[in-house]
Design an enzyme around this catalytic site. Sequence first.
Site: not given
Length: 310
Positions: A229, A192
């Site tokens: 992400k 992420e």
Amino acid sequence: MLYAVEKRGIISNGKVIMSKTQQREQMSNGAGFIAALDQSGGSTPKALALYGVDASEYGSDAEMFGEIQKMRARIILADGFTNDKVIGAILFERTLGEEINGRKVADFLWNVKGIVPFLKIDKGLEDEADGVQVMKPIPGLADTLAKAEGVFGTKERSVIHEANAKGIANVVAQQFDVAREVVAAGLVPIVEPEVNINSTTKAEAEAILKSEILQNLDQLDDGQDVMLKLTIPSQANLYDDLADHPRVLRVVALSGGYSTEQACDLLAQNSKMIASFSRALTEGLSKKQSDAEFNTALGSNIDKISRASA
């Protein structure tokens, strides 16, 4: 609703064992989104305030985490929190020791609700340098991964504030170093590297980020699979090449401070991303709501996010 005890698990000595193959299939191809329920020590006070719990209502960290666990349990137990729309959920490390209806949270998610559990493993961010914030060191990571019973994968977050090539390269390199350690422990990492939605160079940063991620994906060996992400990009479908990469199970989107409506509208323009929302999922929820009011509000958010992810 599917029940993992009956349809997803393998029973050994009277205990239900998670099927990694079934979980992998759900995360690769399942229709729905990932609920980010991983509020940590830094983000919990704000999340509780939005939920209508004032800081005066808890006097210690233990009491604070107790309040956020009640909120998480209420969400997980809600009528609309089902695996036909919610295919995964990200948890804070402390949550693994908590219970819902007498079962550990990760066990309850998979073996009762059929929802794949993930664990947030990062310990927060370093101060900004070169336009980014890399992750702080993660002490005892190997031990944490070894003891992460019941989870399919992990999530680790960095933040990019501006289109600084050096800083973005550092963020991505660190993310993939951690990802390799997670994969070696038999788990699937959610990488992420968030791009700040308020960055004045957001689009430029995303172009650099995509290039860096592709280079690092190409260096992974067969079986070293990850999820990504990412902030919803300024250019719709920018990350399609990432979603199609053989080392990527799924590309999911963070809400990044957008309202539920904004996040869903933007996500719907990206055909190969599904949601992994936190604040947008809990928008409009309150401790003071009746169960009927709570279920209606949460159900509405879940429906919007699920449609945007379809």
